[in-house]
Design a protein around this motif. Structure first.
Motif, PDB file in Angstrom:
ATOM      1  N   ALA A  49     -11.398  -9.868   7.859  1.00  0.00           N
ATOM      2  CA  ALA A  49     -11.836 -11.268   7.937  1.00  0.00           C
ATOM      3  C   ALA A  49     -12.548 -11.679   6.648  1.00  0.00           C
ATOM      4  CB  ALA A  49     -12.752 -11.471   9.135  1.00  0.00           C
ATOM      5  N   LYS A  50     -13.377 -10.809   6.123  1.00  0.00           N
ATOM      6  CA  LYS A  50     -14.086 -11.122   4.881  1.00  0.00           C
ATOM      7  C   LYS A  50     -13.106 -11.278   3.726  1.00  0.00           C
ATOM      8  CE  LYS A  50     -17.693 -11.898   2.473  1.00  0.00           C
ATOM      9  NZ  LYS A  50     -18.409 -13.157   2.637  1.00  0.00           N
ATOM     10  N   LEU A  51     -12.154 -10.367   3.612  1.00  0.00           N
ATOM     11  CA  LEU A  51     -11.146 -10.464   2.553  1.00  0.00           C
ATOM     12  C   LEU A  51     -10.324 -11.739   2.675  1.00  0.00           C
ATOM     13  CD1 LEU A  51      -9.801  -6.810   2.429  1.00  0.00           C
ATOM     14  CD2 LEU A  51     -10.994  -8.020   0.606  1.00  0.00           C
ATOM     15  N   ALA A  52      -9.880 -12.044   3.863  1.00  0.00           N
ATOM     16  CA  ALA A  52      -9.052 -13.231   4.076  1.00  0.00           C
ATOM     17  C   ALA A  52      -9.806 -14.499   3.672  1.00  0.00           C
ATOM     18  CB  ALA A  52      -8.615 -13.318   5.535  1.00  0.00           C
ATOM     19  N   GLY A  53     -11.057 -14.594   4.053  1.00  0.00           N
ATOM     20  CA  GLY A  53     -11.852 -15.765   3.696  1.00  0.00           C
ATOM     21  C   GLY A  53     -12.063 -15.880   2.191  1.00  0.00           C
ATOM     22  N   PHE A  54     -12.356 -14.768   1.542  1.00  0.00           N
ATOM     23  CA  PHE A  54     -12.569 -14.771   0.099  1.00  0.00           C
ATOM     24  C   PHE A  54     -11.286 -15.159  -0.623  1.00  0.00           C
ATOM     25  CE2 PHE A  54     -12.812 -12.956  -4.133  1.00  0.00           C
ATOM     26  CZ  PHE A  54     -14.087 -13.278  -4.536  1.00  0.00           C
ATOM     27  N   PHE A  55     -10.168 -14.557  -0.232  1.00  0.00           N
ATOM     28  CA  PHE A  55      -8.884 -14.873  -0.870  1.00  0.00           C
ATOM     29  C   PHE A  55      -8.483 -16.336  -0.641  1.00  0.00           C
ATOM     30  CE2 PHE A  55      -7.403 -10.197  -0.532  1.00  0.00           C
ATOM     31  CZ  PHE A  55      -8.126  -9.871  -1.678  1.00  0.00           C
ATOM     32  N   LYS A  56      -8.718 -16.814   0.555  1.00  0.00           N
ATOM     33  CA  LYS A  56      -8.371 -18.200   0.848  1.00  0.00           C
ATOM     34  C   LYS A  56      -9.194 -19.151  -0.011  1.00  0.00           C
ATOM     35  CE  LYS A  56      -7.880 -21.501   4.588  1.00  0.00           C
ATOM     36  NZ  LYS A  56      -8.033 -21.766   6.008  1.00  0.00           N
ATOM     37  N   GLU A  57     -10.459 -18.868  -0.168  1.00  0.00           N
ATOM     38  CA  GLU A  57     -11.329 -19.729  -0.957  1.00  0.00           C
ATOM     39  C   GLU A  57     -11.025 -19.673  -2.454  1.00  0.00           C
ATOM     40  OE1 GLU A  57     -16.083 -20.283  -2.030  1.00  0.00           O
ATOM     41  OE2 GLU A  57     -15.509 -18.993  -0.365  1.00  0.00           O
ATOM     42  N   HIS A  58     -10.747 -18.490  -2.956  1.00  0.00           N
ATOM     43  CA  HIS A  58     -10.647 -18.311  -4.410  1.00  0.00           C
ATOM     44  C   HIS A  58      -9.230 -18.177  -4.958  1.00  0.00           C
ATOM     45  CE1 HIS A  58     -14.961 -18.091  -4.752  1.00  0.00           C
ATOM     46  NE2 HIS A  58     -14.976 -17.228  -3.754  1.00  0.00           N
ATOM     47  N   LEU A  59      -8.255 -17.898  -4.101  1.00  0.00           N
ATOM     48  CA  LEU A  59      -6.886 -17.713  -4.584  1.00  0.00           C
ATOM     49  C   LEU A  59      -5.891 -18.705  -4.028  1.00  0.00           C
ATOM     50  CD1 LEU A  59      -6.656 -13.815  -4.440  1.00  0.00           C
ATOM     51  CD2 LEU A  59      -7.235 -15.252  -6.402  1.00  0.00           C
ATOM     52  N   ALA A  60      -6.317 -19.539  -3.123  1.00  0.00           N
ATOM     53  CA  ALA A  60      -5.390 -20.498  -2.498  1.00  0.00           C
ATOM     54  C   ALA A  60      -4.889 -21.503  -3.537  1.00  0.00           C
ATOM     55  CB  ALA A  60      -6.074 -21.236  -1.350  1.00  0.00           C
ATOM     56  N   SER A  61      -3.618 -21.816  -3.447  1.00  0.00           N
ATOM     57  CA  SER A  61      -3.078 -22.825  -4.357  1.00  0.00           C
ATOM     58  C   SER A  61      -3.152 -24.192  -3.695  1.00  0.00           C
ATOM     59  CB  SER A  61      -1.638 -22.489  -4.722  1.00  0.00           C
ATOM     60  OG  SER A  61      -0.838 -22.493  -3.560  1.00  0.00           O
ATOM     61  N   ASP A  62      -3.157 -25.211  -4.522  1.00  0.00           N
ATOM     62  CA  ASP A  62      -3.239 -26.588  -4.009  1.00  0.00           C
ATOM     63  C   ASP A  62      -1.885 -27.124  -3.613  1.00  0.00           C
ATOM     64  OD1 ASP A  62      -5.981 -26.650  -4.407  1.00  0.00           O
ATOM     65  OD2 ASP A  62      -5.748 -27.313  -6.471  1.00  0.00           O
TER      66      ASP A  62
END
Length: 62
Positions: A49-62
């Motif tokens: 859950a922590k990894l998913a949240g971090f990746f979503k916040e910092h690696l998500a494309s627009d």
């Protein structure tokens, strides 16, 4: 970076985060060893859950 508070390898995580550029974070999983984070049901969901949240916040494309 995610590390267990009981991990013998925790110092590697501390050193890596100190040297990393932003965004960075060291998230501790209380009571877990290094191996626990891979295979114990009590710890894996927290780490994922922590990894998913971090990746979503910092690696998500627009």
């Amino acid at each position: 970076m995610i590390a267990g508070t009981e991990a013998d390898t925790a110092y590697f995580s501390r050193e890596a985060v100190e040297k990393a550029r932003e965004p960075k974070e060291l998230f501790w999983v209380e009571g877990a060893t290094h191996i626990d984070l891979y295979e114990k049901d009590a710890y894996v969901p927290t780490a994922v859950a922590k990894l998913a949240g971090f990746f979503k916040e910092h690696l998500a494309s627009d």
